[in-house]
Design a protein around this motif. Structure first.
Motif, PDB file in Angstrom:
ATOM      1  N   LEU A  85       0.925  -1.277  -0.082  1.00  0.00           N
ATOM      2  CA  LEU A  85       0.097  -0.053   0.201  1.00  0.00           C
ATOM      3  C   LEU A  85       0.594   1.403  -0.019  1.00  0.00           C
ATOM      4  O   LEU A  85       2.662   0.876   0.475  1.00  0.00           O
ATOM      5  CB  LEU A  85      -1.020  -0.106   1.309  1.00  0.00           C
ATOM      6  CG  LEU A  85      -2.129  -1.307   1.582  1.00  0.00           C
ATOM      7  CD1 LEU A  85      -2.357  -0.802   2.877  1.00  0.00           C
ATOM      8  CD2 LEU A  85      -2.203  -1.837   0.020  1.00  0.00           C
ATOM      9  N   ALA A  86      -0.013   2.143  -0.680  1.00  0.00           N
ATOM     10  CA  ALA A  86       0.652   3.257  -0.476  1.00  0.00           C
ATOM     11  C   ALA A  86       0.113   4.631  -0.247  1.00  0.00           C
ATOM     12  O   ALA A  86      -0.653   4.766  -0.259  1.00  0.00           O
ATOM     13  CB  ALA A  86       1.397   3.493  -2.066  1.00  0.00           C
ATOM     14  N   CYS A  87       0.313   5.450   0.607  1.00  0.00           N
ATOM     15  CA  CYS A  87       0.031   6.278   1.035  1.00  0.00           C
ATOM     16  C   CYS A  87       0.974   8.109   0.365  1.00  0.00           C
ATOM     17  O   CYS A  87       2.240   8.658   1.240  1.00  0.00           O
ATOM     18  CB  CYS A  87      -0.269   6.732   2.231  1.00  0.00           C
ATOM     19  SG  CYS A  87      -1.189   7.951   3.075  1.00  0.00           S
ATOM     20  N   ALA A  88       0.398   8.668  -0.164  1.00  0.00           N
ATOM     21  CA  ALA A  88       0.978   9.967  -0.787  1.00  0.00           C
ATOM     22  C   ALA A  88       0.282  10.961  -0.860  1.00  0.00           C
ATOM     23  O   ALA A  88      -0.812  11.393  -0.163  1.00  0.00           O
ATOM     24  CB  ALA A  88       1.063  10.305  -2.883  1.00  0.00           C
ATOM     25  N   ALA A  89       1.594  12.109   0.681  1.00  0.00           N
ATOM     26  CA  ALA A  89       0.886  12.735   1.556  1.00  0.00           C
ATOM     27  C   ALA A  89       1.071  14.383   0.160  1.00  0.00           C
ATOM     28  O   ALA A  89       2.573  14.148  -0.535  1.00  0.00           O
ATOM     29  CB  ALA A  89       1.281  13.001   2.185  1.00  0.00           C
ATOM     30  N   SER A  90       0.644  15.287   0.369  1.00  0.00           N
ATOM     31  CA  SER A  90       0.818  16.892  -0.331  1.00  0.00           C
ATOM     32  C   SER A  90       0.475  17.633   1.009  1.00  0.00           C
ATOM     33  O   SER A  90      -0.433  17.540   1.972  1.00  0.00           O
ATOM     34  CB  SER A  90      -0.315  16.912  -1.337  1.00  0.00           C
ATOM     35  OG  SER A  90      -1.818  16.331  -1.354  1.00  0.00           O
ATOM     36  N   GLY A  91       0.635  18.931   0.597  1.00  0.00           N
ATOM     37  CA  GLY A  91       0.214  20.150   1.543  1.00  0.00           C
ATOM     38  C   GLY A  91       0.920  20.125   2.184  1.00  0.00           C
ATOM     39  O   GLY A  91       2.198  20.500   2.049  1.00  0.00           O
ATOM     40  N   ASN A  92       0.755  20.702   3.482  1.00  0.00           N
ATOM     41  CA  ASN A  92       1.918  21.399   4.138  1.00  0.00           C
ATOM     42  C   ASN A  92       2.536  20.351   5.047  1.00  0.00           C
ATOM     43  O   ASN A  92       2.031  19.598   6.627  1.00  0.00           O
ATOM     44  CB  ASN A  92       1.016  22.425   5.561  1.00  0.00           C
ATOM     45  CG  ASN A  92       1.280  22.390   6.464  1.00  0.00           C
ATOM     46  OD1 ASN A  92       3.334  22.598   6.242  1.00  0.00           O
ATOM     47  ND2 ASN A  92       1.160  23.098   7.184  1.00  0.00           N
ATOM     48  N   ILE A  93       3.743  18.925   4.523  1.00  0.00           N
ATOM     49  CA  ILE A  93       3.411  17.780   4.679  1.00  0.00           C
ATOM     50  C   ILE A  93       4.461  18.380   6.113  1.00  0.00           C
ATOM     51  O   ILE A  93       4.742  17.146   6.792  1.00  0.00           O
ATOM     52  CB  ILE A  93       4.422  17.060   4.003  1.00  0.00           C
ATOM     53  CG1 ILE A  93       5.469  17.687   3.406  1.00  0.00           C
ATOM     54  CG2 ILE A  93       2.893  17.090   2.914  1.00  0.00           C
ATOM     55  CD1 ILE A  93       6.110  17.468   1.999  1.00  0.00           C
ATOM     56  N   PHE A  94       5.582  19.696   5.797  1.00  0.00           N
ATOM     57  CA  PHE A  94       6.154  19.790   7.634  1.00  0.00           C
ATOM     58  C   PHE A  94       5.570  19.773   8.884  1.00  0.00           C
ATOM     59  O   PHE A  94       6.773  19.411   9.599  1.00  0.00           O
ATOM     60  CB  PHE A  94       7.320  21.424   6.667  1.00  0.00           C
ATOM     61  CG  PHE A  94       7.718  20.609   5.261  1.00  0.00           C
ATOM     62  CD1 PHE A  94       7.531  21.613   4.284  1.00  0.00           C
ATOM     63  CD2 PHE A  94       9.124  20.099   5.254  1.00  0.00           C
ATOM     64  CE1 PHE A  94       8.065  21.104   3.192  1.00  0.00           C
ATOM     65  CE2 PHE A  94       9.599  19.984   3.857  1.00  0.00           C
ATOM     66  CZ  PHE A  94       9.334  20.714   3.225  1.00  0.00           C
ATOM     67  N   SER A  95       4.626  19.486   8.655  1.00  0.00           N
ATOM     68  CA  SER A  95       3.797  20.092  10.125  1.00  0.00           C
ATOM     69  C   SER A  95       3.347  18.275  10.411  1.00  0.00           C
ATOM     70  O   SER A  95       3.531  18.116  11.840  1.00  0.00           O
ATOM     71  CB  SER A  95       2.091  20.883   9.228  1.00  0.00           C
ATOM     72  OG  SER A  95       1.831  19.665   8.960  1.00  0.00           O
ATOM     73  N   ILE A  96       3.560  17.637   9.754  1.00  0.00           N
ATOM     74  CA  ILE A  96       3.321  16.209   9.989  1.00  0.00           C
ATOM     75  C   ILE A  96       4.610  15.571  11.013  1.00  0.00           C
ATOM     76  O   ILE A  96       5.326  15.890  10.798  1.00  0.00           O
ATOM     77  CB  ILE A  96       3.406  15.410   8.574  1.00  0.00           C
ATOM     78  CG1 ILE A  96       1.897  15.869   7.383  1.00  0.00           C
ATOM     79  CG2 ILE A  96       3.030  13.810   8.662  1.00  0.00           C
ATOM     80  CD1 ILE A  96       1.978  14.503   6.658  1.00  0.00           C
TER      81      ILE A  96
END
Length: 113
Positions: A19-30
């Motif tokens: 499985l893959a989960c691609a993140a976008s947006g304000n990823i530096f907050s994760i």
């Protein structure tokens, strides 16, 4: 933060899926990213976690069979699932925790012969 999960499907017992989960947006907050799952008629349960420092934890029922990892260049977290069992059948969700809690849309995994 937006999360897009993919990679589910139908597999025979003993088989593998990634499985893959691609993140976008304000990823530096994760701070950390998780995989959860919800089987038929069951409550959603936590499966695995990877933190921003690459600390990793697994639920006991997947230890030794599932592997969580990340590709920083692709902003993607993976869940390699090996030795799959029928009881692993579920909708798998990725989750990110940062300023808030974010969920992807889920991807169906079916383990059946």
């Amino acid at each position: 933060v937006q999360l897009q999960a993919s990679g589910g499907g139908l597999v025979q017992p003993g088989g593998s899926l990634r499985l893959a989960c691609a993140a976008s947006g304000n990823i530096f907050s994760i701070n950390n990213m998780n995989w959860y799952r919800q089987g038929p008629g069951k409550q959603r349960e936590w499966v695995a976690r990877i933190t921003r420092f690459d600390n990793i934890d697994y639920a006991d029922f997947v230890k030794g069979r599932f592997t969580i990892s990340r590709d920083y260049a692709k902003n993607t977290v993976y869940l390699q699932m090996d030795s799959l069992k029928p009881e692993d059948t579920a909708v798998y969700y990725c989750n990110a925790i940062g300023y808030s809690t974010y969920w992807g849309q889920g991807t169906q995994v079916t383990v059946s012969s």
